[in-house]
Design a protein around this motif. Structure first.
Motif, mmCIF file in Angstrom:
data_model
loop_
_atom_site.group_PDB
_atom_site.id
_atom_site.type_symbol
_atom_site.label_atom_id
_atom_site.label_comp_id
_atom_site.label_asym_id
_atom_site.label_seq_id
_atom_site.Cartn_x
_atom_site.Cartn_y
_atom_site.Cartn_z
ATOM 1 N N LEU A 239 0.807 -1.217 0.000
ATOM 2 C CA LEU A 239 0.000 0.000 0.000
ATOM 3 C C LEU A 239 0.843 1.271 0.000
ATOM 4 N N GLY A 240 2.054 1.191 0.513
ATOM 5 C CA GLY A 240 2.870 2.377 0.742
ATOM 6 C C GLY A 240 3.577 2.894 -0.491
ATOM 7 N N THR A 241 4.339 3.959 -0.283
ATOM 8 C CA THR A 241 5.062 4.618 -1.364
ATOM 9 C C THR A 241 6.000 3.667 -2.085
ATOM 10 N N ALA A 242 6.671 2.807 -1.355
ATOM 11 C CA ALA A 242 7.628 1.875 -1.966
ATOM 12 C C ALA A 242 6.964 0.940 -2.966
ATOM 13 N N ALA A 243 5.660 0.671 -2.785
ATOM 14 C CA ALA A 243 4.932 -0.242 -3.668
ATOM 15 C C ALA A 243 4.120 0.502 -4.725
ATOM 16 N N GLY A 244 4.350 1.807 -4.851
ATOM 17 C CA GLY A 244 3.600 2.592 -5.830
ATOM 18 C C GLY A 244 2.345 3.229 -5.284
ATOM 19 N N GLY A 245 2.133 3.122 -3.974
ATOM 20 C CA GLY A 245 0.985 3.758 -3.340
ATOM 21 C C GLY A 245 1.396 5.022 -2.608
ATOM 22 N N SER A 246 0.993 5.130 -1.336
ATOM 23 C CA SER A 246 1.326 6.308 -0.551
ATOM 24 C C SER A 246 1.413 5.939 0.919
ATOM 25 N N ASP A 247 2.418 6.465 1.605
ATOM 26 C CA ASP A 247 2.556 6.259 3.046
ATOM 27 C C ASP A 247 1.548 7.070 3.847
ATOM 28 N N ASN A 248 0.795 7.928 3.192
ATOM 29 C CA ASN A 248 -0.136 8.804 3.901
ATOM 30 C C ASN A 248 -1.584 8.319 3.855
ATOM 31 N N ARG A 249 -1.869 7.300 3.080
ATOM 32 C CA ARG A 249 -3.248 6.850 2.916
ATOM 33 C C ARG A 249 -3.587 5.727 3.895
ATOM 34 N N TRP A 250 -4.834 5.673 4.312
ATOM 35 C CA TRP A 250 -5.310 4.592 5.174
ATOM 36 C C TRP A 250 -6.800 4.398 4.930
ATOM 37 N N PHE A 251 -7.306 3.264 5.399
ATOM 38 C CA PHE A 251 -8.651 2.845 5.018
ATOM 39 C C PHE A 251 -9.376 2.241 6.221
ATOM 40 N N LEU A 252 -10.647 2.586 6.343
ATOM 41 C CA LEU A 252 -11.483 2.093 7.435
ATOM 42 C C LEU A 252 -12.719 1.450 6.821
ATOM 43 N N GLY A 253 -13.036 0.231 7.275
ATOM 44 C CA GLY A 253 -14.153 -0.467 6.670
ATOM 45 C C GLY A 253 -15.075 -1.115 7.685
ATOM 46 N N GLY A 299 -19.753 1.267 2.890
ATOM 47 C CA GLY A 299 -19.120 0.452 3.917
ATOM 48 C C GLY A 299 -17.613 0.579 4.010
ATOM 49 N N VAL A 300 -17.025 1.501 3.273
ATOM 50 C CA VAL A 300 -15.572 1.681 3.357
ATOM 51 C C VAL A 300 -15.232 3.157 3.178
ATOM 52 N N ILE A 301 -14.257 3.613 3.960
ATOM 53 C CA ILE A 301 -13.772 4.994 3.924
ATOM 54 C C ILE A 301 -12.304 4.975 3.537
ATOM 55 N N GLY A 302 -11.900 5.908 2.680
ATOM 56 C CA GLY A 302 -10.491 6.069 2.342
ATOM 57 C C GLY A 302 -10.025 7.470 2.653
ATOM 58 N N SER A 303 -8.867 7.583 3.317
ATOM 59 C CA SER A 303 -8.258 8.891 3.553
ATOM 60 C C SER A 303 -7.048 9.044 2.635
ATOM 61 N N ASN A 304 -6.985 10.165 1.920
ATOM 62 C CA ASN A 304 -5.818 10.408 1.070
ATOM 63 C C ASN A 304 -4.656 11.046 1.827
ATOM 64 N N GLY A 305 -4.858 11.366 3.094
ATOM 65 C CA GLY A 305 -3.773 11.867 3.928
ATOM 66 C C GLY A 305 -3.172 13.172 3.472
ATOM 67 N N THR A 306 -3.998 14.100 3.045
ATOM 68 C CA THR A 306 -3.491 15.384 2.537
ATOM 69 C C THR A 306 -3.592 16.512 3.547
#
Length: 312
Positions: A239-253, A299-306
């Motif tokens: 999920l993180g930056t190293a894998a092409g995602g972002s270290d700032n994002r998280w998800f609640l479901g 049923g799911v929330i995503g934060s972009n961490g901005t």
């Protein structure tokens, strides 16, 4: 005389044993894998692609105007069709006949262990692409999975928030999840069931969810995340930056989410014997087919961490 050349099945059995001993290794509970039934609703697939229709809901119950009045009639329907294609993930590896016959340094074991482990990595990374691209790739309603403008009856609904991970941010996510409106405009009232984070946020999330008293403070308060909801913590390194995602994002479901994984074909292995190959090597390959997708944002929330700051 029994030789590997006359009995290729013996060689395949030996390689399969090495392969599956690594492929079937259990993950620790916090690790979010493709097979994780908390994160993905698991389904078998029988075709090349899966077309999903979102259920729109029957709408809120209404007060009858009188004793003899006919109740308001619901008109449930399907809408927002989207198709997900099962991807085939595969790899092959050559093993020299002499290496197999004369292996004195466990090199064949090392090769097959790495081969299987890289297959598991591909499977889990592919499944997490649903979250990595969830702020840009559209679902059936024409907007991204995590968006503030999902079209619903009478307006729009949001499952997108912006704060970096912290205790107050999780509270924001819980509130957004519980007050989220479904397609028919009804507030879903979904309680949080899981929190999914990247490695950078794992320790932070563990402190928020698992400390006995209120996290990140000196207050002798109850940790209501664990006592009231029992939120399950999940982490993926994909999920993180190293894998092409972002270290700032998280998800609640919630348990009512509609994030789906379809398994078209579990892993299959094959071996071509050295006797039919000009370079006198065994060729061992593996393949599986799967797809992940979202039937709905509900049923799911995503934060972009901005916005905001992370807890210490």
């Amino acid at each position: 005389m029994v030789t590997s050349g006359l009995n290729p099945n013996i060689v395949k059995t030996a390689l399969d044993r090495l392969f599956h001993s690594q492929w079937n290794v259990s993950n620790r509970p916090e690790y979010a894998s493709a097979e994780d039934s908390v994160i993905f609703k698991q389904y078998d697939s029988t075709k090349a692609s899966e077309t999903i229709e979102e259920y729109s809901g029957v709408g809120a119950w209404e007060t009858r105007s009188s004793e003899i009045a006919t109740p308001a009639e619901a008109q449930p329907r399907s809408k927002n069709t989207i198709t997900y294609t099962n991807a085939a993930l595969a790899k092959g590896v050559e093993i020299g006949k002499w290496l197999f016959d004369d292996d004195q340094h466990m090199m064949v074991d090392i090769i097959m262990s790495d081969f299987a482990r890289k297959g598991k990595i591909a499977k889990d990374s592919d499944s997490m692409s649903l979250f990595r691209t969830g702020f840009s790739t559209v679902i059936g309603d024409g907007v991204a999975l995590f968006s503030a403008s999902h079209p619903i009856d009478g307006g729009t609904a949001s499952n997108l928030i912006t704060p970096l991970l912290g205790e107050l941010a999780v509270q924001t996510g819980v509130k957004a999840l519980q007050e989220m409106k479904e397609r028919d405009g009804v507030i879903a009232g979904n309680d949080p069931a899981w929190l999914l984070v990247c490695p950078d946020d794992f320790a932070r999330a563990a402190r928020i969810l698992k400390t006995e008293l209120r996290s990140n403070t000196t207050n002798n308060d109850l940790n209501w995340y664990s006592s009231a909801y029992g939120i399950t913590l999940k982490m993926s390194p994909y999920l993180g930056t190293a894998a092409g995602g972002s270290d700032n994002r998280w998800f609640l479901g919630s348990s009512n989410h509609q994030l789906l994984r379809f398994l078209r074909q579990d892993v299959l292995t094959n071996m071509i014997d050295w006797t039919v190959r000009p370079n006198r090597t065994y060729y061992y390959s593996g393949e599986f087919r799967q797809t992940v997708g979202a039937a709905s944002y509900v049923g799911v929330i995503g934060s972009n961490g901005t916005t905001g700051t992370k807890d210490a």
